[in-house]
Structures are given as structure tokens and as C-alpha cells.
Write a protein that holds these residues in place. Structure first.
Motif, PDB file in Angstrom:
ATOM      1  N   ASN A 170     -26.183  -4.035  11.733  1.00 37.34           N
ATOM      2  CA  ASN A 170     -26.765  -4.340  13.009  1.00 37.34           C
ATOM      3  C   ASN A 170     -26.711  -3.047  13.902  1.00 37.34           C
ATOM      4  O   ASN A 170     -27.562  -2.613  14.653  1.00 37.34           O
ATOM      5  CB  ASN A 170     -26.072  -5.221  13.656  1.00 37.34           C
ATOM      6  CG  ASN A 170     -26.377  -6.755  13.088  1.00 37.34           C
ATOM      7  OD1 ASN A 170     -27.284  -6.729  12.331  1.00 37.34           O
ATOM      8  ND2 ASN A 170     -25.618  -7.682  13.224  1.00 37.34           N
ATOM      9  N   TYR A 171     -25.722  -2.169  13.846  1.00 40.26           N
ATOM     10  CA  TYR A 171     -25.420  -1.154  14.585  1.00 40.26           C
ATOM     11  C   TYR A 171     -26.460  -0.162  14.388  1.00 40.26           C
ATOM     12  O   TYR A 171     -27.118   0.467  15.309  1.00 40.26           O
ATOM     13  CB  TYR A 171     -24.015  -0.580  14.251  1.00 40.26           C
ATOM     14  CG  TYR A 171     -23.608   0.481  15.182  1.00 40.26           C
ATOM     15  CD1 TYR A 171     -23.330   0.327  16.607  1.00 40.26           C
ATOM     16  CD2 TYR A 171     -23.687   1.722  14.810  1.00 40.26           C
ATOM     17  CE1 TYR A 171     -22.964   1.250  17.457  1.00 40.26           C
ATOM     18  CE2 TYR A 171     -23.229   2.876  15.514  1.00 40.26           C
ATOM     19  CZ  TYR A 171     -22.896   2.893  17.076  1.00 40.26           C
ATOM     20  OH  TYR A 171     -22.491   3.443  17.938  1.00 40.26           O
ATOM     21  N   ILE A 172     -26.719   0.367  13.087  1.00 36.66           N
ATOM     22  CA  ILE A 172     -27.678   1.136  12.583  1.00 36.66           C
ATOM     23  C   ILE A 172     -28.875   0.841  13.087  1.00 36.66           C
ATOM     24  O   ILE A 172     -29.696   1.703  13.710  1.00 36.66           O
ATOM     25  CB  ILE A 172     -27.723   1.513  10.979  1.00 36.66           C
ATOM     26  CG1 ILE A 172     -26.331   2.143  10.713  1.00 36.66           C
ATOM     27  CG2 ILE A 172     -28.783   2.312  10.752  1.00 36.66           C
ATOM     28  CD1 ILE A 172     -26.036   3.479  11.003  1.00 36.66           C
ATOM     29  N   ASN A 173     -29.345  -0.562  12.934  1.00 34.74           N
ATOM     30  CA  ASN A 173     -30.632  -1.025  13.452  1.00 34.74           C
ATOM     31  C   ASN A 173     -30.839  -0.682  15.091  1.00 34.74           C
ATOM     32  O   ASN A 173     -31.847  -0.384  15.290  1.00 34.74           O
ATOM     33  CB  ASN A 173     -30.793  -2.503  13.213  1.00 34.74           C
ATOM     34  CG  ASN A 173     -31.267  -2.664  11.791  1.00 34.74           C
ATOM     35  OD1 ASN A 173     -31.748  -1.558  11.091  1.00 34.74           O
ATOM     36  ND2 ASN A 173     -31.100  -3.798  11.078  1.00 34.74           N
ATOM     37  N   TRP A 174     -29.713  -0.949  15.929  1.00 32.56           N
ATOM     38  CA  TRP A 174     -29.820  -0.851  17.269  1.00 32.56           C
ATOM     39  C   TRP A 174     -29.864   0.652  17.639  1.00 32.56           C
ATOM     40  O   TRP A 174     -30.504   0.930  18.745  1.00 32.56           O
ATOM     41  CB  TRP A 174     -28.646  -1.496  17.737  1.00 32.56           C
ATOM     42  CG  TRP A 174     -29.042  -2.858  18.213  1.00 32.56           C
ATOM     43  CD1 TRP A 174     -28.250  -4.003  17.333  1.00 32.56           C
ATOM     44  CD2 TRP A 174     -29.777  -3.498  19.287  1.00 32.56           C
ATOM     45  NE1 TRP A 174     -28.820  -5.207  17.867  1.00 32.56           N
ATOM     46  CE2 TRP A 174     -29.796  -5.080  18.951  1.00 32.56           C
ATOM     47  CE3 TRP A 174     -30.624  -2.981  20.144  1.00 32.56           C
ATOM     48  CZ2 TRP A 174     -30.632  -5.665  19.477  1.00 32.56           C
ATOM     49  CZ3 TRP A 174     -31.485  -3.980  20.928  1.00 32.56           C
ATOM     50  CH2 TRP A 174     -31.568  -5.403  20.465  1.00 32.56           C
TER      51      TRP A 174
ATOM     52  N   GLY B 205     -23.728  -6.015   2.572  1.00 27.92           N
ATOM     53  CA  GLY B 205     -22.561  -7.150   2.964  1.00 27.92           C
ATOM     54  C   GLY B 205     -21.794  -6.874   4.176  1.00 27.92           C
ATOM     55  O   GLY B 205     -21.013  -7.467   4.627  1.00 27.92           O
ATOM     56  N   ASP B 206     -21.912  -5.371   4.648  1.00 32.43           N
ATOM     57  CA  ASP B 206     -21.471  -5.051   5.958  1.00 32.43           C
ATOM     58  C   ASP B 206     -22.603  -5.144   7.140  1.00 32.43           C
ATOM     59  O   ASP B 206     -23.122  -4.385   7.749  1.00 32.43           O
ATOM     60  CB  ASP B 206     -21.036  -3.547   5.968  1.00 32.43           C
ATOM     61  CG  ASP B 206     -20.103  -3.104   6.968  1.00 32.43           C
ATOM     62  OD1 ASP B 206     -20.113  -3.855   7.880  1.00 32.43           O
ATOM     63  OD2 ASP B 206     -19.485  -2.190   6.921  1.00 32.43           O
ATOM     64  N   GLN B 207     -22.588  -6.642   7.679  1.00 36.03           N
ATOM     65  CA  GLN B 207     -23.655  -6.675   8.753  1.00 36.03           C
ATOM     66  C   GLN B 207     -23.385  -6.151  10.038  1.00 36.03           C
ATOM     67  O   GLN B 207     -24.119  -5.680  10.701  1.00 36.03           O
ATOM     68  CB  GLN B 207     -23.585  -8.394   8.999  1.00 36.03           C
ATOM     69  CG  GLN B 207     -24.861  -8.949   9.703  1.00 36.03           C
ATOM     70  CD  GLN B 207     -25.961  -8.612   8.595  1.00 36.03           C
ATOM     71  OE1 GLN B 207     -26.219  -8.689   7.494  1.00 36.03           O
ATOM     72  NE2 GLN B 207     -27.270  -7.971   9.175  1.00 36.03           N
ATOM     73  N   VAL B 208     -21.976  -5.933  10.263  1.00 35.45           N
ATOM     74  CA  VAL B 208     -21.742  -5.369  11.752  1.00 35.45           C
ATOM     75  C   VAL B 208     -22.441  -3.999  11.537  1.00 35.45           C
ATOM     76  O   VAL B 208     -23.049  -3.279  12.551  1.00 35.45           O
ATOM     77  CB  VAL B 208     -20.281  -5.207  11.886  1.00 35.45           C
ATOM     78  CG1 VAL B 208     -20.173  -4.230  13.276  1.00 35.45           C
ATOM     79  CG2 VAL B 208     -19.695  -6.646  11.905  1.00 35.45           C
TER      80      VAL B 208
END
Lengths: 281, 224
Positions: free
Chosen positions: A244-248, A238-241
Motif C-alpha cells: 500500500n505504501y509503495i502504491n501511494w 503478503g506484506d500489505q502495508v
């Protein structure tokens, strides 16, 4: 008997309290700040890992944690804080500890050869895959087994887990599976002749076969491959921010050829790179 | 965001959990009966008039108490193949549990027999009872009643020790639910169910021990 019932009731009440404490109505709460802010404010990344996943995270000859996952954790710290030492590695005792470590907030991420199966993605979130899981059967060199299907009805030794059993049953139905909590125990039992085959990640299998003098070989069955899965970073749901950060960060590692270099260092092949890692920018 | 419990994976695994529970109970029954009988026999050796028998029995207790039962399981399962013996995982676990816990039970029985008044034995013999009847009808019932609180504790302990056999790949209850967690990561749900199940089992074992103790106490009261 009365004391028996009171203690059982007490336990049920305790369980009920735990259930209520764990299950709250998320809709009624204000959106919580992302784990990203927590990590930046803390000044270090806390990563949960294990010490028994050979090739990924294990103790080397000096007794220090080493492997693909450990190097990946240091690379993430390098990206976030420009310092690879700003990571705290928390050694989890087993695979069952990976979700509680995330849910309780003891770790920011779990990097521990973690495969996102559909059942698991219902519980936590995962990053994009940074590697592929490649599982193989190992048999004695003088055994008649050439294809995976030759192992139907035979005894297979592996690490304990319904996930691995599902994989084995999916490619070779009707095998007898004996699982051990410790991978090294499963391999020891295999060496003692307690089963016809040993099943696990290829990287770990090669590591365990070192120094056995050609007594064992891997079954390479291209026609009937074992169900493939990705390997990802586990993150709280549930922590989309934060996701996304880890994916980037992973994308950045790929763009700068660092992810590919890790594959070369630990697996000595690019065969375990997911297609997005292989593709040119 | 709070974690949401989902009991569906537990329900889906109920068949596997029940068969694991059956194997756990099987291990418990065989190993607790075996350990209790061995403990009873060993206690007689500890109280023997022959110093050599006492020495052997005391040595056994010390040897067994100074290593964990898990080590014994590994020793039997992985060690015996060196001698050409291949005990199954199930029996390696059961034998280790019997050998380990018998040592504690020997001590419990020894203390219980020692606490039966000396006059009881002398009275029985003077009444013309042979040594076997003296043991069976006079000493054992009284010793058993005194031993039962301690035995009940160890039986409850042995319920939990059955989970150690999972280290040798025995598909008992602990093995099944940790395997399920490895697949679906429903750690909280499975541990809650498992914790309650073990609690129910140990409570039932403790209750049986208490009821038995009370029945023996009534018998002793009537005899007075």
C-alpha cells in the motif's frame, strides 16, 4: 556404484532440508513487522535492478546505471527520506534473480521492467503499473513483412524467456523463436541475418537501431497488437502495508506530475502511461 | 512470510524440460567422444619424436587452455559469419567444447602414456609386434587405465559445460529451465530440480568411468 548412491541420497536429503526450511507454516507465526518499518529504521531503500534492460535500467556511456527504473528508485528515496541518494541499487545478474532477491529479503523492492503475469503474481506481489510494455517486431527495411501475421513460420530472434515466447506465439503462432540470454547478442545475430525479425520492447528496439542507418524498421500493426502487459514494482508477497505504501508513493508521483515527466524523459511519449496515470485527479 | 514451494509449474514444464535434457545429453555425448578422441590423437603428437609436431601440439594446448570455452563459442558463432560461414548454434557449441576440452585430455593422455614403463614398449617390439599392435594391445590399455580417473573428472565437467551453449540460444536443459523461470519466477523449484538433475548426470558419468577403470584393472591383474 555405492558411492554414487550415497552422494545422490545426500543431495536428496539436502534438498529436503531446504524445502523444510523454506516452507514453514505461516499461520503459526505472529504477524511479522512490515518491510516499511525495516526501511525507515535502516534509513535507506534497497532496490534490486538489472543493467541490461535498455531504456529502463542499463549502463550509459559513462558506465553508470541509467534509465526510467533507476530514476524511479531515486524518486522513491526522495519521497521516503527527502533525499534521492538514500537508495542502494543492487544489480541482479538476470531475470531469474528477481524473486530470490525479494524472498531472501536482500532487497526491499525490485524495479526492473517487471511485468506482472498471472504466473508471477502467484509468487510475489506487484505495485500498480507505472508503465506499459510495448513490444514490437523489427525487420530489415527491404524485407516484405508489413503485418505481424507475415512472420508466421519465420525465424524470430529475441531475449531468452518463456514469457516472451508466450507473447510471440500469442500474436503470431507458428514462428520459430531463438532466444539469447543477452539482448545485444540477439540483435547481433539479427544483424548477421540469422533470423527474419527481432522482437522486444519498443524503447529497446529504437535504442539498438540507432546508428544502423535506416537498414531496419519496426512493424506497426495496429490491427493485430501484441499482448500488452503492465510494468510494476515487484514486492515480497503478503506484506500489505508495504505494498500500500509503495502504491501511494506512485500515486503521489502521478499527482505531482513527476511520473509523467519520467515517461517524457525516457520514452519521449505518453503512449506508455497506464490509464490511471493519464487521468486527471 | 515464508516462501511456499509449488511444484505445479515444474510439472507443467516437464515436456519442455525432458526435450531440453535430451539435447543436453546429445551435446555431451558428441562433444565428450570428440574431445576424448582428439585428446588421444593429440597426445601422440605431444609424445612424437619430431620436435615440430611436439611444438604444434604443445602450442595448441596452451592456446586452448588460456581462453574460456564460452569465448570460443562466441568466436565460432558470431565470428565465422564474417567469413561467410554460418555454423548453427548447436554445432558452434559442440565444436567449441570439443576444441577446448581436447586440450585438457591431451595432457591427461600424455601423462598416462609417459607413465607406462619404457620396458613395455621394448618388450612388445622384441616380441615382434608391429607399432600399431604395440600401441593398440600394450600401450593403450595401460595408458587408458591410468588416464580414466582424470578423464572421468573432465567428462563430469563437460556435462555441466553443456549449459554454456544456452548463451547461443541452444534449447538444452539449462536454457529451458531458465526460460521457464523468466515466465513464472519459480526460481527455487526449477533450480532444485535442475541441480539434482545435473548431480545425477555427473554421478552417472563418474560411475561409468570408475566401472571402466576397474574392468581394465582386472584385465591388467590377470595379465600379470
Amino acid at each position: 556404484m555405492r558411492r554414487f548412491f550415497t552422494s545422490a541420497l545426500g543431495a536428496l536429503a539436502l534438498a529436503a532440508l531446504m524445502v523444510m526450511g523454506l516452507v514453514t507454516d505461516a499461520g503459526a507465526q505472529a504477524p511479522a513487522p512490515s518491510q516499511l518499518q525495516t526501511v525507515l529504521a535502516r534509513g535507506k531503500l534497497i532496490v534490486g535492478t538489472r543493467s541490461s534492460a535498455i531504456g529502463f535500467s542499463f549502463k550509459d556511456q559513462k558506465g553508470e546505471l541509467a534509465g526510467f527504473d533507476i530514476d524511479l528508485a531515486r524518486l522513491l528515496a526522495q519521497q521516503i527520506f527527502k533525499d534521492p541518494s538514500k537508495v542502494e541499487l543492487v544489480v541482479l545478474s538476470g531475470s531469474a534473480d528477481r524473486v530470490p532477491a525479494l524472498v531472501s529479503g536482500r532487497v526491499d523492492a525490485v524495479i526492473s521492467s517487471f511485468s506482472p503475469y498471472p504466473e508471477r503474481v502467484q509468487v510475489i506481489d506487484f505495485s500498480a503499473p507505472y508503465a506499459l510494455s510495448d513490444t514490437v517486431f523489427v525487420v530489415r527495411a527491404d524485407s516484405p513483412f508489413q503485418k505481424n501475421a507475415d512472420l508466421v513460420g519465420k525465424t524470430v530472434l529475441t531475449r531468452q524467456g518463456a514469457d516472451l515466447e508466450q507473447m510471440i506465439n500469442g500474436s503470431v503462432p507458428g514462428t520459430k523463436i531463438e532466444g539469447f540470454p543477452e539482448l545485444s547478442d540477439a540483435f547481433l545475430a539479427f544483424r548477421q541475418g540469422r533470423g527474419d525479425a527481432f522482437f522486444y520492447e519498443r524503447a529497446a528496439a529504437y535504442y539498438l537501431m540507432k546508428g544502423t542507418g535506416g537498414r531496419f524498421r519496426v512493424i506497426d500493426d495496429k490491427a493485430n497488437p501484441i499482448a500488452a502487459s503492465g510494468i510494476s514494482i515487484g514486492l515480497k508477497q503478503g506484506d500489505q502495508v508495504w505494498i500500500n505504501y509503495i502504491n501511494w508513493l506512485l500515486y503521489d508521483l502521478k499527482a505531482n506530475n513527476k511520473l509523467q515527466a519520467l515517461h517524457q524523459k525516457w520514452f519521449e511519449t505518453d503512449a506508455l502511461q497506464p490509464s490511471w496515470v493519464k487521468q486527471p485527479l | 512470510m515464508a516462501y511456499r514451494l509449488d511444484w505445479l509449474p515444474v510439472l507443467q514444464a516437464s515436456q519442455a524440460l525432458l526435450s531440453g535434457l535430451a539435447i543436453s545429453l546429445e551435446i555431451f555425448l558428441i562433444s565428450s567422444i570428440g574431445a576424448t578422441l582428439l585428446g588421444l590423437g593429440g597426445a601422440s603428437l605431444m609424445l612424437s619424436r619430431h620436435a615440430s609436431l611436439r611444438f604444434v601440439a604443445t602450442g595448441y594446448v596452451e592456446l586452448m587452455r588460456n581462453s574460456p570455452s564460452l569465448v570460443k563459442m562466441y568466436f565460432i558463432y558470431f565470428g565465422f559469419p564474417v567469413l561467410g560461414l554460418f555454423p548453427t548454434a548447436f554445432w558452434s557449441g559442440v565444436i567449441a567444447l570439443v576444441l577446448h576440452n581436447a586440450a585438457y585430455m591431451m595432457d591427461i593422455f600424455r601423462a598416462a602414456f609417459a607413465s607406462v614403463a619404457r620396458g613395455q614398449r621394448e618388450a612388445a617390439i622384441s616380441l615382434g609386434l608391429d607399432p600399431f599392435l604395440t600401441y593398440r594391445k600394450v600401450l593403450l590399455p595401460q595408458a587408458l587405465r591410468r588416464a580414466l580417473p582424470g578423464l572421468g573428472n573432465y567428462w563430469a565437467e563437460m556435462v555441466k559445460d553443456t549449459s554454456l551453449t544456452s548463451a547461443l540460444s541452444v534449447r538444452e536443459f539449462y536454457f529451458v529451465f531458465t526460460s521457464q523461470i523468466a515466465l513464472n519466477m519459480r526460481t527455487y523449484e526449477f533450480f532444485l530440480v535442475a541441480g539434482l538433475t545435473y548431480l545425477l548426470l555427473t554421478s552417472a558419468v563418474a560411475a561409468i568411468a570408475r566401472l571402466w577403470e576397474r574392468a581394465l584393472a582386472r584385465g591388467e591383474a590377470r595379465a600379470r
